[in-house]
Scaffold this motif. Structure first.
Motif, PDB file in Angstrom:
ATOM      1  N   ARG A  17      78.977  40.646 -41.306  1.00 34.68           N
ATOM      2  CA  ARG A  17      77.636  41.230 -41.245  1.00 34.68           C
ATOM      3  C   ARG A  17      77.616  42.699 -41.647  1.00 34.68           C
ATOM      4  O   ARG A  17      76.635  43.190 -42.200  1.00 34.68           O
ATOM      5  CB  ARG A  17      77.089  41.108 -39.822  1.00 34.68           C
ATOM      6  N   HIS A  18      78.686  43.422 -41.343  1.00 37.91           N
ATOM      7  CA  HIS A  18      78.703  44.870 -41.573  1.00 37.91           C
ATOM      8  C   HIS A  18      79.361  45.253 -42.900  1.00 37.91           C
ATOM      9  O   HIS A  18      79.610  46.443 -43.143  1.00 37.91           O
ATOM     10  CB  HIS A  18      79.419  45.564 -40.415  1.00 37.91           C
ATOM     11  N   ALA A  19      79.642  44.255 -43.728  1.00 35.86           N
ATOM     12  CA  ALA A  19      80.232  44.549 -45.033  1.00 35.86           C
ATOM     13  C   ALA A  19      79.213  45.250 -45.929  1.00 35.86           C
ATOM     14  O   ALA A  19      78.002  45.166 -45.718  1.00 35.86           O
ATOM     15  CB  ALA A  19      80.722  43.260 -45.689  1.00 35.86           C
ATOM     16  N   LYS A  20      79.706  45.925 -46.938  1.00 36.62           N
ATOM     17  CA  LYS A  20      78.835  46.653 -47.850  1.00 36.62           C
ATOM     18  C   LYS A  20      78.124  45.711 -48.817  1.00 36.62           C
ATOM     19  O   LYS A  20      76.987  45.965 -49.226  1.00 36.62           O
ATOM     20  CB  LYS A  20      79.644  47.691 -48.622  1.00 36.62           C
ATOM     21  N   TYR A  21      78.808  44.613 -49.193  1.00 34.79           N
ATOM     22  CA  TYR A  21      78.247  43.694 -50.184  1.00 34.79           C
ATOM     23  C   TYR A  21      78.420  42.241 -49.739  1.00 34.79           C
ATOM     24  O   TYR A  21      79.245  41.930 -48.880  1.00 34.79           O
ATOM     25  CB  TYR A  21      78.952  43.861 -51.541  1.00 34.79           C
ATOM     26  N   HIS A  22      77.626  41.363 -50.363  1.00 32.34           N
ATOM     27  CA  HIS A  22      77.921  39.943 -50.333  1.00 32.34           C
ATOM     28  C   HIS A  22      77.813  39.431 -51.769  1.00 32.34           C
ATOM     29  O   HIS A  22      77.209  40.076 -52.632  1.00 32.34           O
ATOM     30  CB  HIS A  22      76.993  39.174 -49.380  1.00 32.34           C
ATOM     31  N   TYR A  23      78.408  38.273 -52.027  1.00 28.33           N
ATOM     32  CA  TYR A  23      78.551  37.773 -53.386  1.00 28.33           C
ATOM     33  C   TYR A  23      78.101  36.316 -53.487  1.00 28.33           C
ATOM     34  O   TYR A  23      78.132  35.568 -52.511  1.00 28.33           O
ATOM     35  CB  TYR A  23      80.014  37.857 -53.847  1.00 28.33           C
ATOM     36  N   MET A  24      77.709  35.930 -54.700  1.00 20.93           N
ATOM     37  CA  MET A  24      77.494  34.531 -55.040  1.00 20.93           C
ATOM     38  C   MET A  24      78.334  34.207 -56.264  1.00 20.93           C
ATOM     39  O   MET A  24      78.408  35.009 -57.202  1.00 20.93           O
ATOM     40  CB  MET A  24      76.020  34.241 -55.343  1.00 20.93           C
ATOM     41  N   ILE A  25      78.975  33.045 -56.247  1.00 24.38           N
ATOM     42  CA  ILE A  25      79.804  32.610 -57.370  1.00 24.38           C
ATOM     43  C   ILE A  25      79.041  31.542 -58.142  1.00 24.38           C
ATOM     44  O   ILE A  25      78.785  30.454 -57.629  1.00 24.38           O
ATOM     45  CB  ILE A  25      81.151  32.048 -56.876  1.00 24.38           C
ATOM     46  N   ALA A  26      78.660  31.855 -59.356  1.00 20.69           N
ATOM     47  CA  ALA A  26      77.865  30.946 -60.180  1.00 20.69           C
ATOM     48  C   ALA A  26      78.716  30.393 -61.309  1.00 20.69           C
ATOM     49  O   ALA A  26      79.093  31.128 -62.225  1.00 20.69           O
ATOM     50  CB  ALA A  26      76.640  31.669 -60.738  1.00 20.69           C
ATOM     51  N   GLY A  27      79.051  29.106 -61.221  1.00 21.11           N
ATOM     52  CA  GLY A  27      79.738  28.459 -62.327  1.00 21.11           C
ATOM     53  C   GLY A  27      78.753  28.176 -63.442  1.00 21.11           C
ATOM     54  O   GLY A  27      77.620  27.774 -63.200  1.00 21.11           O
ATOM     55  N   VAL A  28      79.159  28.395 -64.675  1.00 21.07           N
ATOM     56  CA  VAL A  28      78.259  28.218 -65.818  1.00 21.07           C
ATOM     57  C   VAL A  28      78.130  26.724 -66.100  1.00 21.07           C
ATOM     58  O   VAL A  28      79.002  26.103 -66.712  1.00 21.07           O
ATOM     59  CB  VAL A  28      78.786  28.971 -67.053  1.00 21.07           C
ATOM     60  N   GLN A  29      77.014  26.132 -65.638  1.00 18.44           N
ATOM     61  CA  GLN A  29      76.817  24.690 -65.771  1.00 18.44           C
ATOM     62  C   GLN A  29      75.460  24.327 -66.365  1.00 18.44           C
ATOM     63  O   GLN A  29      75.220  23.179 -66.678  1.00 18.44           O
ATOM     64  CB  GLN A  29      76.951  24.024 -64.391  1.00 18.44           C
ATOM     65  N   GLY A  30      74.555  25.283 -66.498  1.00 15.04           N
ATOM     66  CA  GLY A  30      73.222  24.980 -67.016  1.00 15.04           C
ATOM     67  C   GLY A  30      72.579  26.206 -67.628  1.00 15.04           C
ATOM     68  O   GLY A  30      73.212  27.266 -67.762  1.00 15.04           O
ATOM     69  N   ASP A  31      71.307  26.092 -67.980  1.00 18.41           N
ATOM     70  CA  ASP A  31      70.599  27.184 -68.645  1.00 18.41           C
ATOM     71  C   ASP A  31      70.545  28.446 -67.785  1.00 18.41           C
ATOM     72  O   ASP A  31      70.719  29.556 -68.288  1.00 18.41           O
ATOM     73  CB  ASP A  31      69.168  26.747 -68.992  1.00 18.41           C
ATOM     74  N   PHE A  32      70.294  28.272 -66.491  1.00 16.25           N
ATOM     75  CA  PHE A  32      70.146  29.434 -65.618  1.00 16.25           C
ATOM     76  C   PHE A  32      71.448  30.232 -65.523  1.00 16.25           C
ATOM     77  O   PHE A  32      71.462  31.447 -65.749  1.00 16.25           O
ATOM     78  CB  PHE A  32      69.706  28.994 -64.223  1.00 16.25           C
ATOM     79  N   THR A  33      72.545  29.547 -65.193  1.00 19.79           N
ATOM     80  CA  THR A  33      73.819  30.258 -65.047  1.00 19.79           C
ATOM     81  C   THR A  33      74.351  30.730 -66.404  1.00 19.79           C
ATOM     82  O   THR A  33      75.012  31.773 -66.478  1.00 19.79           O
ATOM     83  CB  THR A  33      74.860  29.351 -64.368  1.00 19.79           C
ATOM     84  N   ARG A  34      74.050  29.996 -67.463  1.00 17.21           N
ATOM     85  CA  ARG A  34      74.463  30.448 -68.792  1.00 17.21           C
ATOM     86  C   ARG A  34      73.760  31.751 -69.151  1.00 17.21           C
ATOM     87  O   ARG A  34      74.333  32.654 -69.764  1.00 17.21           O
ATOM     88  CB  ARG A  34      74.160  29.367 -69.825  1.00 17.21           C
ATOM     89  N   GLY A  35      72.496  31.884 -68.724  1.00 16.59           N
ATOM     90  CA  GLY A  35      71.759  33.116 -68.956  1.00 16.59           C
ATOM     91  C   GLY A  35      72.339  34.302 -68.203  1.00 16.59           C
ATOM     92  O   GLY A  35      72.270  35.443 -68.675  1.00 16.59           O
ATOM     93  N   LEU A  36      72.916  34.042 -67.022  1.00 17.10           N
ATOM     94  CA  LEU A  36      73.541  35.126 -66.265  1.00 17.10           C
ATOM     95  C   LEU A  36      74.734  35.703 -67.010  1.00 17.10           C
ATOM     96  O   LEU A  36      75.037  36.897 -66.898  1.00 17.10           O
ATOM     97  CB  LEU A  36      73.992  34.612 -64.888  1.00 17.10           C
ATOM     98  N   VAL A  37      75.431  34.839 -67.751  1.00 16.00           N
ATOM     99  CA  VAL A  37      76.608  35.282 -68.504  1.00 16.00           C
ATOM    100  C   VAL A  37      76.198  35.913 -69.832  1.00 16.00           C
ATOM    101  O   VAL A  37      76.705  36.970 -70.216  1.00 16.00           O
ATOM    102  CB  VAL A  37      77.561  34.088 -68.748  1.00 16.00           C
ATOM    103  N   GLN A  38      75.283  35.299 -70.549  1.00 10.15           N
ATOM    104  CA  GLN A  38      74.905  35.773 -71.873  1.00 10.15           C
ATOM    105  C   GLN A  38      74.005  37.001 -71.828  1.00 10.15           C
ATOM    106  O   GLN A  38      74.082  37.857 -72.707  1.00 10.15           O
ATOM    107  CB  GLN A  38      74.204  34.636 -72.636  1.00 10.15           C
ATOM    108  N   ASN A  39      73.143  37.076 -70.804  1.00 13.05           N
ATOM    109  CA  ASN A  39      72.223  38.206 -70.681  1.00 13.05           C
ATOM    110  C   ASN A  39      72.109  38.621 -69.216  1.00 13.05           C
ATOM    111  O   ASN A  39      71.108  38.342 -68.556  1.00 13.05           O
ATOM    112  CB  ASN A  39      70.850  37.821 -71.252  1.00 13.05           C
ATOM    113  N   PRO A  40      73.138  39.302 -68.691  1.00 13.48           N
ATOM    114  CA  PRO A  40      73.164  39.630 -67.257  1.00 13.48           C
ATOM    115  C   PRO A  40      71.984  40.521 -66.859  1.00 13.48           C
ATOM    116  O   PRO A  40      71.783  41.594 -67.447  1.00 13.48           O
ATOM    117  CB  PRO A  40      74.498  40.373 -67.091  1.00 13.48           C
TER     118      PRO A  40
END
Length: 502
Positions: A343-366
């Motif tokens: 709870r007291h950490a500075k950050y939290h993360y999400m791991i998105a595997g590139v499997q579709g249009d949405f996650t592909r967009g995160l990689v190609q155009n962050p």
């Protein structure tokens, strides 16, 4: 009726699925510390007394031999397959749907007068309860109550039951939602049978409302959800919202029209005395509530490989939560497991595997910002606090849903199967693992370095007995999840896996 009326938690499925297939990318730091041999079992106290001075990788079995790779498909008994298929989800669905259908048959045969007179109330009551089962606020309170009151002290069977009920609430959701659609059809048919005393406006709105909720319900069927996710999102949400508006109109018209005098009673005082008015109000609140927590937040995206995007958000989170993110405020939302040191950490993360249009967009155009619901929803891992010790096994991108439990609790053992994990998932995930998980509760299997996938059940059984675990949580793809669930069931190991085909 909303985004939340669906056959099961698709968001949870997306967030907790992994892959057993080799991925390009490993945390290969094994050298100083060796775990106990796989045939030597330690007690919990002995394990707690084990002191190490490194956070490097521990492998339960040494370099793979031919026996470590499965040679043939495991034969599973029909009884095991039946028990896995007829799980708590389907039991809940059978009970809620069956109870409703018994009432419907009694009403149609004239043995349940309340069901005929107040069929509209039964319709919205079912929808109301269905939406409640998918409401994030209700879910978080439910998980909080169970985790606070029943952590560790009750018998194991009771705690396992708590986890099973919380994970499979979707059975109540889908059972009530489908029952509501059928009860609505029953009400509309009854209206047409009384053409002489029913106003045309009530008839027309009944048909429109029935069509909208049917489309919303059909869009949530497994085949649509799993193969056409964007179609599911758009129809389930936007047609569901249209269905909510139509329901309001249908309820108000039906409650204000007097079939005896064939006149309209526009008194608001009379309207609020109807049961269906308040059920529709509750349904509206449950649908709208999660959207009050939608925010556009700044993010940083790390791209360790073309296969994965690591999304970093500000502030820490408790373990076992999942979050929904989108490029826009109301369009398609995608769910991912949340990785955080606490709870007291500075950050939290999400791991998105590139499997579709949405996650592909995160990689190609962050993007620099992204839309998310600040109120996160709880997944099955959130109940890990109920258990004294447990195993968290995952494959590939499933680490995103599994890692926080092992980062935040010293009582949980992590098994991660993948290919070149460090190269694929980058230094951030590698650091989180090696800074927070001691070698004696960590197994990393690099399928590329070891020449293939392991005999997963052999690996899991060794870890389960070595760690004196009470339960196993699994995050994998459909095939991997099924194989591990079947193996655990036949070995008598309590387990919970990713929800599929619901």
């Amino acid at each position: 009726m909303s985004q939340e009326i669906r056959g099961h938690p698709q968001a949870l499925i997306d967030a907790e699925k992994g892959t057993l297939d080799p991925l390009p990318g490993s945390l290969s730091h094994s050298k100083d510390v060796k775990p106990p041999p796989s045939d030597v079992l330690l007690s919990s106290k002995e394990k707690d007394a084990l002191v190490t001075t490194t956070t490097q990788e521990v492998i339960l079995s040494a370099k793979p031999t031919a026996s470590s790779v499965p040679k043939s498909k495991r034969v599973v008994s029909r009884w095991t397959l039946w028990n896995l298929w007829f799980n708590t989800y389907r039991k809940f669905f059978t009970f809620t749907f069956g109870l409703n259908m018994i009432g419907l048959v009694l009403a149609a045969s004239g043995h349940f007068p309340y069901g005929v007179k107040y069929s509209g109330t039964i319709v919205v009551a079912n929808f109301n309860f269905a939406i409640l089962m998918r409401n994030e606020v209700f879910g978080r309170f439910l998980y909080l109550f169970v985790n606070t009151c029943f952590a560790k002290w009750p018998p194991l069977w009771f705690r396992l039951g708590c986890t099973s009920v919380l994970q499979h609430l979707g059975g109540i959701h889908s059972g009530c939602a489908l029952s509501g659609v059928i009860w609505l059809l029953f009400k509309v048919v009854n209206n047409f049978r009384k053409l002489n005393v029913t106003h045309d406006a009530v008839l027309v709105m009944g048909v429109i409302t029935n069509l909208t909720v049917m489309i919303s319900a059909l869009s949530a069927f497994p085949w649509v959800r799993n193969t056409h996710h964007n179609v599911f999102e758009r129809h389930h949400r936007f047609v569901g919202w249209l269905g909510l508006i139509c329901t309001w109109v249908f309820v108000i018209l039906g409650d204000t029209y007097d079939p005896v005098t064939r006149s309209w009673n526009l008194s608001g005082v009379d309207l609020i005395h109807h049961q269906d008015f308040w059920f529709t109000m509750g349904m509206t609140i449950f649908i709208a509530l999660p959207w009050f927590f939608v925010r556009e937040v700044p993010i940083d995206i790390e791209l360790p490989s073309p296969k994965v995007a690591i999304i970093r958000f500000k502030r820490g989170m408790q373990q076992g939560l999942l979050g929904r993110i989108s490029r826009s405020s109301i369009m398609e939302y995608h769910a991912f497991g949340i990785v955080s040191e606490g709870r007291h950490a500075k950050y939290h993360y999400m791991i998105a595997g590139v499997q579709g249009d949405f996650t592909r967009g995160l990689v190609q155009n962050p993007p620099k910002t992204i839309w998310t619901r600040e109120l996160k929803f709880a997944g099955v891992s959130n109940t890990s606090t109920l258990y004294k010790r447990g195993i968290r096994i995952c494959t590939g991108t499933g680490i995103g849903a599994a890692l926080s439990t092992c980062l935040q609790s010293p009582d949980w053992y992590l098994i991660w199967i993948g290919s070149e994990q460090e190269k694929t998932f980058g230094p951030t995930i590698s650091r989180l693992i090696h800074d927070n998980i001691e070698p004696e509760r960590l197994t990393l299997w690099d399928s590329k370095a070891r020449g293939g996938r392991p005999d997963t059940m052999k690996l899991l059984k060794e870890a389960y007995h070595y760690w004196d675990a009470e339960v196993v949580f699994i995050t994998s793809n459909y095939i991997g999840n099924s194989e591990i669930m079947q193996g655990c069931k036949e070995a008598g190991i309590p387990c919970f896996g990713t929800l599929w085909d619901f």
